[in-house]
Motif scaffolding. Sequence first.
Motif, PDB file in Angstrom:
ATOM      1  N   LEU A  81      13.050  -8.220 -22.629  1.00  0.00           N
ATOM      2  CA  LEU A  81      12.840  -9.124 -21.499  1.00  0.00           C
ATOM      3  C   LEU A  81      11.962  -8.500 -20.423  1.00  0.00           C
ATOM      4  O   LEU A  81      11.263  -9.221 -19.695  1.00  0.00           O
ATOM      5  N   ALA A  82      11.978  -7.193 -20.301  1.00  0.00           N
ATOM      6  CA  ALA A  82      11.151  -6.537 -19.281  1.00  0.00           C
ATOM      7  C   ALA A  82       9.664  -6.675 -19.579  1.00  0.00           C
ATOM      8  O   ALA A  82       8.844  -6.607 -18.649  1.00  0.00           O
ATOM      9  N   ARG A  83       9.287  -6.898 -20.818  1.00  0.00           N
ATOM     10  CA  ARG A  83       7.871  -7.017 -21.181  1.00  0.00           C
ATOM     11  C   ARG A  83       7.359  -8.452 -21.145  1.00  0.00           C
ATOM     12  O   ARG A  83       6.144  -8.659 -21.229  1.00  0.00           O
ATOM     13  N   TYR A  84       8.245  -9.418 -21.041  1.00  0.00           N
ATOM     14  CA  TYR A  84       7.854 -10.835 -21.037  1.00  0.00           C
ATOM     15  C   TYR A  84       8.370 -11.455 -19.733  1.00  0.00           C
ATOM     16  O   TYR A  84       9.520 -11.884 -19.637  1.00  0.00           O
ATOM     17  N   GLU A  85       7.498 -11.472 -18.742  1.00  0.00           N
ATOM     18  CA  GLU A  85       7.894 -11.925 -17.410  1.00  0.00           C
ATOM     19  C   GLU A  85       8.147 -13.430 -17.373  1.00  0.00           C
ATOM     20  O   GLU A  85       9.054 -13.896 -16.681  1.00  0.00           O
ATOM     21  N   ALA A  86       7.355 -14.205 -18.099  1.00  0.00           N
ATOM     22  CA  ALA A  86       7.526 -15.660 -18.072  1.00  0.00           C
ATOM     23  C   ALA A  86       8.869 -16.062 -18.671  1.00  0.00           C
ATOM     24  O   ALA A  86       9.543 -16.960 -18.161  1.00  0.00           O
ATOM     25  N   ALA A 148      14.253 -16.616 -29.581  1.00  0.00           N
ATOM     26  CA  ALA A 148      13.276 -17.137 -30.543  1.00  0.00           C
ATOM     27  C   ALA A 148      11.852 -16.829 -30.109  1.00  0.00           C
ATOM     28  O   ALA A 148      11.006 -16.429 -30.926  1.00  0.00           O
ATOM     29  N   ILE A 149      11.563 -16.984 -28.820  1.00  0.00           N
ATOM     30  CA  ILE A 149      10.207 -16.716 -28.322  1.00  0.00           C
ATOM     31  C   ILE A 149       9.881 -15.233 -28.401  1.00  0.00           C
ATOM     32  O   ILE A 149       8.797 -14.833 -28.857  1.00  0.00           O
ATOM     33  N   VAL A 150      10.803 -14.396 -27.969  1.00  0.00           N
ATOM     34  CA  VAL A 150      10.544 -12.962 -27.946  1.00  0.00           C
ATOM     35  C   VAL A 150      10.388 -12.412 -29.357  1.00  0.00           C
ATOM     36  O   VAL A 150       9.491 -11.601 -29.635  1.00  0.00           O
ATOM     37  N   SER A 151      11.243 -12.836 -30.274  1.00  0.00           N
ATOM     38  CA  SER A 151      11.145 -12.340 -31.650  1.00  0.00           C
ATOM     39  C   SER A 151       9.827 -12.742 -32.301  1.00  0.00           C
ATOM     40  O   SER A 151       9.279 -11.986 -33.110  1.00  0.00           O
ATOM     41  N   ALA A 152       9.311 -13.915 -31.959  1.00  0.00           N
ATOM     42  CA  ALA A 152       8.027 -14.349 -32.525  1.00  0.00           C
ATOM     43  C   ALA A 152       6.866 -13.592 -31.906  1.00  0.00           C
ATOM     44  O   ALA A 152       5.919 -13.194 -32.607  1.00  0.00           O
ATOM     45  N   LEU A 153       6.913 -13.366 -30.602  1.00  0.00           N
ATOM     46  CA  LEU A 153       5.822 -12.649 -29.944  1.00  0.00           C
ATOM     47  C   LEU A 153       5.817 -11.173 -30.296  1.00  0.00           C
ATOM     48  O   LEU A 153       4.758 -10.524 -30.233  1.00  0.00           O
ATOM     49  N   GLU A 154       6.949 -10.620 -30.667  1.00  0.00           N
ATOM     50  CA  GLU A 154       6.987  -9.218 -31.068  1.00  0.00           C
ATOM     51  C   GLU A 154       6.233  -8.974 -32.371  1.00  0.00           C
ATOM     52  O   GLU A 154       5.822  -7.835 -32.653  1.00  0.00           O
ATOM     53  N   VAL A 162      -3.954  -8.878 -24.506  1.00  0.00           N
ATOM     54  CA  VAL A 162      -2.727  -9.146 -23.756  1.00  0.00           C
ATOM     55  C   VAL A 162      -2.791 -10.510 -23.072  1.00  0.00           C
ATOM     56  O   VAL A 162      -1.779 -11.211 -22.959  1.00  0.00           O
ATOM     57  N   ASP A 163      -3.979 -10.903 -22.607  1.00  0.00           N
ATOM     58  CA  ASP A 163      -4.109 -12.199 -21.935  1.00  0.00           C
ATOM     59  C   ASP A 163      -3.774 -13.350 -22.881  1.00  0.00           C
ATOM     60  O   ASP A 163      -3.150 -14.338 -22.465  1.00  0.00           O
ATOM     61  N   ASN A 164      -4.170 -13.234 -24.121  1.00  0.00           N
ATOM     62  CA  ASN A 164      -3.852 -14.287 -25.088  1.00  0.00           C
ATOM     63  C   ASN A 164      -2.347 -14.352 -25.366  1.00  0.00           C
ATOM     64  O   ASN A 164      -1.776 -15.441 -25.515  1.00  0.00           O
ATOM     65  N   ILE A 165      -1.700 -13.186 -25.409  1.00  0.00           N
ATOM     66  CA  ILE A 165      -0.251 -13.176 -25.628  1.00  0.00           C
ATOM     67  C   ILE A 165       0.478 -13.801 -24.436  1.00  0.00           C
ATOM     68  O   ILE A 165       1.438 -14.560 -24.605  1.00  0.00           O
ATOM     69  N   ASP A 166       0.001 -13.507 -23.226  1.00  0.00           N
ATOM     70  CA  ASP A 166       0.624 -14.096 -22.037  1.00  0.00           C
ATOM     71  C   ASP A 166       0.454 -15.615 -22.022  1.00  0.00           C
ATOM     72  O   ASP A 166       1.379 -16.356 -21.647  1.00  0.00           O
ATOM     73  N   ALA A 167      -0.725 -16.077 -22.432  1.00  0.00           N
ATOM     74  CA  ALA A 167      -0.952 -17.530 -22.479  1.00  0.00           C
ATOM     75  C   ALA A 167      -0.041 -18.187 -23.516  1.00  0.00           C
ATOM     76  O   ALA A 167       0.532 -19.263 -23.269  1.00  0.00           O
ATOM     77  N   ALA A 168       0.108 -17.556 -24.669  1.00  0.00           N
ATOM     78  CA  ALA A 168       1.015 -18.101 -25.686  1.00  0.00           C
ATOM     79  C   ALA A 168       2.455 -18.086 -25.198  1.00  0.00           C
ATOM     80  O   ALA A 168       3.226 -19.020 -25.469  1.00  0.00           O
ATOM     81  N   GLU A 169       2.832 -17.069 -24.449  1.00  0.00           N
ATOM     82  CA  GLU A 169       4.188 -17.004 -23.899  1.00  0.00           C
ATOM     83  C   GLU A 169       4.448 -18.158 -22.945  1.00  0.00           C
ATOM     84  O   GLU A 169       5.508 -18.800 -22.993  1.00  0.00           O
ATOM     85  N   ALA A 187       6.577 -23.156 -33.889  1.00  0.00           N
ATOM     86  CA  ALA A 187       5.404 -23.211 -33.011  1.00  0.00           C
ATOM     87  C   ALA A 187       4.829 -21.822 -32.775  1.00  0.00           C
ATOM     88  O   ALA A 187       3.603 -21.634 -32.757  1.00  0.00           O
ATOM     89  N   ALA A 188       5.689 -20.838 -32.603  1.00  0.00           N
ATOM     90  CA  ALA A 188       5.210 -19.470 -32.405  1.00  0.00           C
ATOM     91  C   ALA A 188       4.527 -18.935 -33.654  1.00  0.00           C
ATOM     92  O   ALA A 188       3.566 -18.162 -33.551  1.00  0.00           O
ATOM     93  N   GLN A 189       4.991 -19.342 -34.817  1.00  0.00           N
ATOM     94  CA  GLN A 189       4.336 -18.917 -36.058  1.00  0.00           C
ATOM     95  C   GLN A 189       2.915 -19.464 -36.130  1.00  0.00           C
ATOM     96  O   GLN A 189       1.981 -18.735 -36.492  1.00  0.00           O
ATOM     97  N   ARG A 190       2.726 -20.719 -35.765  1.00  0.00           N
ATOM     98  CA  ARG A 190       1.374 -21.288 -35.768  1.00  0.00           C
ATOM     99  C   ARG A 190       0.489 -20.616 -34.719  1.00  0.00           C
ATOM    100  O   ARG A 190      -0.697 -20.359 -34.973  1.00  0.00           O
ATOM    101  N   MET A 191       1.059 -20.342 -33.552  1.00  0.00           N
ATOM    102  CA  MET A 191       0.281 -19.639 -32.526  1.00  0.00           C
ATOM    103  C   MET A 191      -0.093 -18.236 -32.984  1.00  0.00           C
ATOM    104  O   MET A 191      -1.207 -17.760 -32.721  1.00  0.00           O
ATOM    105  N   ARG A 192       0.808 -17.550 -33.666  1.00  0.00           N
ATOM    106  CA  ARG A 192       0.512 -16.204 -34.126  1.00  0.00           C
ATOM    107  C   ARG A 192      -0.595 -16.198 -35.170  1.00  0.00           C
ATOM    108  O   ARG A 192      -1.439 -15.291 -35.181  1.00  0.00           O
ATOM    109  N   ASN A 193      -0.634 -17.202 -36.026  1.00  0.00           N
ATOM    110  CA  ASN A 193      -1.725 -17.291 -36.995  1.00  0.00           C
ATOM    111  C   ASN A 193      -3.064 -17.545 -36.317  1.00  0.00           C
ATOM    112  O   ASN A 193      -4.104 -17.096 -36.805  1.00  0.00           O
TER     113      ASN A 193
END
Length: 360
Positions: A81-86, A148-154, A162-169, A187-193
């Motif tokens: 959680l400390a790495r994902y501010e949103a 669910a969001i954090v596990s997908a972004l990891e 990093v800017d793209n990851i923040d936008a996806a978050e 949705a996170a799987q499609r964004m990750r692809n």
Amino acid sequence: MEILGERPAWSMTGSEKLSRLDAAVAEIHRLKTYCLHLVGDLDASGYAKDIGAGDTARFLSTRYRIDSVEARRDVRLAKSLARYEAVAAALPDTAVPFPGPARTPDVSADTDQAADTDQAADTDQVDDADSNKQADRGRPLHPAQAAAIVSALEKVPDTVPVDNIDAAERQLVNLARTFTPGQLRDAAQRMRNILDPDGPEPDEKRAYHRESLTLKPADNGVKFGGYLANENAELFRTLIHSGAKPHKTIDGAPDPRARDKRQADALTTLLNTAAAITHTTMTTTANPSTTTTTTANRTTATTGNRSTATTGKPQCGEQLPRRPPRSQRAKRRSQLRRPPRPAHPLRHLDRHKHPHRCAP
């Protein structure tokens, strides 16, 4: 509003039950978020190691009697959680139990109509401001959605900016207003692809390293689980599905087995087939000389039959059969001749002593 000490559910109306249920769910999410904050601070301070518990996940599993898998998941989410501010900002505020109903100022019946109109206008402005503030904030994120969001972004590669990851978050947090945790993972799987510049191929290669098989003893059997990647998963699924097709009974009735039972029978059939093949291979390997000689003889006979079956003559480039020696040919001719007639049983007797027995 307090949750404990409220009226029993049977004494409430439908709307009251719904409002109390909303309050209870909101309080559960707030307390779960507060637990995550405490777990993250405990893990950062190393308190579990200081008291000899090993790590924080083992400490939580032992102290609160929860599964180790759930404990590790909570620790992993609390540390991320400390790495994902949103995501952290969208979780419920741990300092506020839950928002109560908006307070409206009392309007006295003795006031004139003008005062009533002004007071009502002020009240409408306050209500509009509160509703706009709630609309801008949206429904807070609950811990399951955050996990669910954090596990997908990891799982996003390090090569993604990093800017793209923040936008996806931020996009996933907005989708969490109406999406369930499972829908957020999709949705996170499609964004990750889309974010991965190398495409899904590196992920497919890394999937082979995640293949696993776990076995756990059970009553009169064993429980197993695991993960297969890419074409291995397709092969396993194809074999199981082909062997798990329902078959009618002898009387023509439908297959009484459930789907899980049919799949278990298909897996058992595959294991028996593999065991039979392995046993045959080991038996053949035990006598390599006999097997080699037999295989060579069969190959020679098959080649000779194929070469002479079509034309009756040896094929071009084929070695002609060697003529056997003369002694073997004579022996073979003698074996092919008519067998000799058996001798007369009285031929060994003397003709002079027994002339009547030797008469032709």
